[in-house]
Design an enzyme around this catalytic site. Structure first.
Site, PDB file in Angstrom:
ATOM      1  N   GLU A  40      -6.027  11.418 -86.803  1.00 40.18           N
ATOM      2  CA  GLU A  40      -6.782  10.875 -85.684  1.00 40.18           C
ATOM      3  C   GLU A  40      -7.969  11.770 -85.332  1.00 40.18           C
ATOM      4  OE1 GLU A  40      -6.414   7.965 -84.694  1.00 40.18           O
ATOM      5  OE2 GLU A  40      -4.500   7.545 -85.670  1.00 40.18           O
ATOM      6  N   CYS A 186     -12.346  -9.360 -85.491  1.00 39.19           N
ATOM      7  CA  CYS A 186     -13.214  -9.302 -84.310  1.00 39.19           C
ATOM      8  C   CYS A 186     -14.224  -8.169 -84.478  1.00 39.19           C
ATOM      9  CB  CYS A 186     -12.372  -9.117 -83.051  1.00 39.19           C
ATOM     10  SG  CYS A 186     -13.258  -9.539 -81.529  1.00 39.19           S
ATOM     11  N   CYS A 192     -14.920 -15.680 -86.031  1.00 38.17           N
ATOM     12  CA  CYS A 192     -14.250 -16.458 -84.993  1.00 38.17           C
ATOM     13  C   CYS A 192     -13.457 -17.640 -85.538  1.00 38.17           C
ATOM     14  CB  CYS A 192     -15.269 -16.940 -83.961  1.00 38.17           C
ATOM     15  SG  CYS A 192     -16.009 -15.619 -82.982  1.00 38.17           S
ATOM     16  N   CYS A 195     -10.011 -16.631 -86.450  1.00 40.69           N
ATOM     17  CA  CYS A 195      -9.301 -15.851 -85.435  1.00 40.69           C
ATOM     18  C   CYS A 195      -8.202 -16.660 -84.761  1.00 40.69           C
ATOM     19  CB  CYS A 195     -10.300 -15.361 -84.387  1.00 40.69           C
ATOM     20  SG  CYS A 195      -9.528 -14.447 -83.046  1.00 40.69           S
TER      21      CYS A 195
END
Length: 211
Positions: A40, A186, A192, A195
């Site tokens: 991370e 996204c 879209c 989605c």
């Protein structure tokens, strides 16, 4: 935005994540807190594929904080160099290793370490320990701001509170799916039509909200 819609999004996302999970070496379930933290820490402002190319070799050379303490800073710089920001990252890791035998297990304590912000702290504890914490990076903020639109708060503190309510008990699975969804669907130029949320996503439903 109703709690029913939030529940629907959470359920749909968990289902989507089962079929679309990206595999990276730091996502293995047996990774230690240190190993997840290193990933991370490196992933900040760095593409995941770039980190994946460096991560195994780095852990082989520096399997614990102790090895970082004993290493010369130039050796550390050279190990990190392909990722960029190598001097900054090496200096921060040396500072952390010189003052800690073990990493803290509280978000606020992790955030006191050099170059560690809220995202790295929460992601480390969620993915290494399963702590029920929200993980917000630019991709996740984009997802929430589109799906929930006007309900998405403006301030960071309120955004964390909003995101916290959405995190289920299976926080690790949910947050990984959320990161993958933001990267694969996204996106800045969203897909879209593909989605699962397009039936209730405010961004998709309202033409005035599209960019």
């Amino acid at each position: 935005m109703s709690s029913e819609t939030q529940h629907r999004f959470r359920t749909n996302l968990l289902e989507w994540g089962k079929e679309n999970r990206r595999e990276y070496p730091w996502r293995q379930l047996d990774r230690t807190l240190y190993e997840v933290f290193i990933a991370e820490f490196f992933l900040t402002q760095t593409p995941a594929d770039n980190v994946a190319a460096v991560y195994p070799g780095f852990l082989e050379r520096f399997p614990t904080l102790e090895e970082i303490t004993e290493a010369g800073e130039q050796e550390l710089v050279e190990a990190i160099e392909p990722l960029g920001f190598q001097n900054m990252r090496a200096e921060a890791l040396k500072q952390i290793a010189s003052t800690h035998d073990h990493l803290p297990i509280e978000p606020e304590a992790l955030m006191e370490l050099p170059r560690v912000g809220r995202y790295v702290a929460n992601a480390t504890l969620c993915f290494a320990r399963g702590d029920r914490l929200p993980v917000l990076d630019r991709n996740v903020e984009r997802v929430y701001s589109r799906v929930f639109r006007d309900a998405w708060p403006e301030t960071e503190a309120d955004q964390l509170t909003f995101a916290q309510r959405l995190v289920p008990d299976e926080a690790r699975v949910y947050n990984l799916a959320l990161l993958d969804f933001g990267a694969l669907v996204c996106r800045t130029e969203p897909l879209c039509e593909q989605c699962f949320a397009n039936k209730y996503c405010v961004y998709f439903q309202g033409s005035a909200g599209r960019t």
